[in-house]
Design an enzyme around this catalytic site. Structure first.
Site, mmCIF file in Angstrom:
data_model
loop_
_atom_site.group_PDB
_atom_site.id
_atom_site.type_symbol
_atom_site.label_atom_id
_atom_site.label_comp_id
_atom_site.label_asym_id
_atom_site.label_seq_id
_atom_site.Cartn_x
_atom_site.Cartn_y
_atom_site.Cartn_z
ATOM 1 N N SER A 144 0.813 -1.220 0.000
ATOM 2 C CA SER A 144 0.000 0.000 0.000
ATOM 3 C C SER A 144 0.845 1.269 0.000
ATOM 4 O O SER A 144 0.436 2.284 -0.567
ATOM 5 C CB SER A 144 -0.954 0.006 1.196
ATOM 6 O OG SER A 144 -0.254 -0.198 2.401
ATOM 7 N N HIS A 195 1.598 4.640 4.829
ATOM 8 C CA HIS A 195 0.882 5.325 3.755
ATOM 9 C C HIS A 195 1.439 6.730 3.536
ATOM 10 O O HIS A 195 1.586 7.183 2.398
ATOM 11 C CB HIS A 195 -0.610 5.387 4.075
ATOM 12 C CG HIS A 195 -1.253 4.040 4.134
ATOM 13 N ND1 HIS A 195 -2.509 3.834 4.682
ATOM 14 C CD2 HIS A 195 -0.825 2.818 3.724
ATOM 15 C CE1 HIS A 195 -2.816 2.557 4.599
ATOM 16 N NE2 HIS A 195 -1.814 1.918 4.017
#
Length: 314
Positions: A144, A195
């Site tokens: 991610s 992230h």
């Protein structure tokens, strides 16, 4: 990985179904390779998750640098794999066609390592700022972070779009920041720093020095070309008698150095200009770079001389 045995991986099955719906022939080679690698390592992990995840303690203090390579391509469960690879499928199709396969593969490799490095830096900063050593133990795994970096690139190369985040229409350039907060609120167990590291790496490429550094490092390899600059295309020559050889023509010269977006804008403006001039064509006017520019306005005397010269040529 004993937890994966004895149950149906619904997320994996759904991912394979979505890939089949798109069609393998419609997925660029590097994107398809990334999907295959992540699926293979999900089914056949190199090591247990606790031995591949990246953290300050494992990556920096214990010098387990191989985790920088292993952590992005391992996932916690099948749904973690599904959401990441569906995102990769869409972003890969968009970006690989734009950047070309070799450069896109280069970006994936660099981003995979660099996201882990930035992640450790962020966690180390939290340790110092909050005086909480537990952040050294936070161990992240999954693709991610790289996907957030690719999202920044996609928004950079496709500006002006609108994304939907939780039903809200948001300009794409702000979507990654909204998603960063939304994902953390909806799923508190996800890695906020991981992230955020992806977003920062993407910004380092689009707004910082990373792209120039990557070009410099790849400068000695002829197969690595700058995807933003048009390549030179040369005419084909044949040895027929009496054939007049021409010098190679550069596509970069033909376009006048304009990007695709600038060419489109110029073409639209020219179309409007032609409409304003009644759609008339001027066969004697030079058309640089394939675009038409309105002729200069001449006096009545100059127009009379032009007509006389045309009659003299006839």
């Amino acid at each position: 990985m004993q937890r994966r045995q004895g149950r149906v991986n619904a997320g994996l099955l759904l991912l394979l179904y979505q890939i089949s719906q798109v069609g393998l022939q419609n997925i660029p080679s590097v994107t398809l390779g990334v999907l295959a690698l992540n699926i293979f390592l999900f089914l056949n992990p190199v090591r247990p998750l606790l031995e591949v995840c990246i953290s300050v303690n494992e990556g920096f203090y214990r010098r387990n640098w191989q985790r920088l390579l292993l952590s992005p391509v391992h996932h916690a469960d099948d749904w973690h794999l599904y959401y990441n690879m569906i995102s990769m499928l869409w972003k890969g199709i968009m970006l690989e066609k734009k950047l070309k396969s070799i450069w896109f593969a280069y970006i994936i490799a660099v981003f995979s390592v660099l996201v882990g490095v930035v992640y450790m830096v962020l966690e180390f900063m939290l340790v110092k700022i909050l005086d909480d050593p537990s952040y050294e133990m936070n161990c992240a795994v999954g693709f991610s972070g790289v996907l957030f970096a690719l999202k920044v690139l996609n928004n950079h190369y496709n500006p002006g779009r609108v994304s939907s985040v939780l039903g809200l229409r948001i300009p794409s350039k702000y979507a990654c920041w909204v998603e960063l907060v939304a994902i953390h609120l909806i799923s508190p167990g996800t890695s906020f720093a991981g992230h955020l590291a992806g977003i920062l790496v993407g910004l380092m490429y689009t707004m910082g020095p990373l792209k120039k550094i990557m070009k410099a490092c790849a400068g000695g390899l002829s197969s690595f070309t700058d995807p933003a600059r048009p390549r030179d295309y040369y005419s084909e020559y044949y040895g027929y008698p009496g054939y007049q050889y021409r010098t190679p023509r550069s596509y970069y010269d033909y376009t006048g150095g304009l990007t695709e977006e600038e060419q489109l804008e110029r073409a639209v403006l020219n179309s409007l200009n032609e409409r304003d001039f009644g759609g008339a064509t001027y066969t004697n006017e030079r058309r640089p770079y394939g675009f038409w520019f309105p002729p200069e306005q001449h006096s009545e005397e100059e127009r009379r001389r032009q007509r006389l010269r045309r009659f003299e040529r006839q």
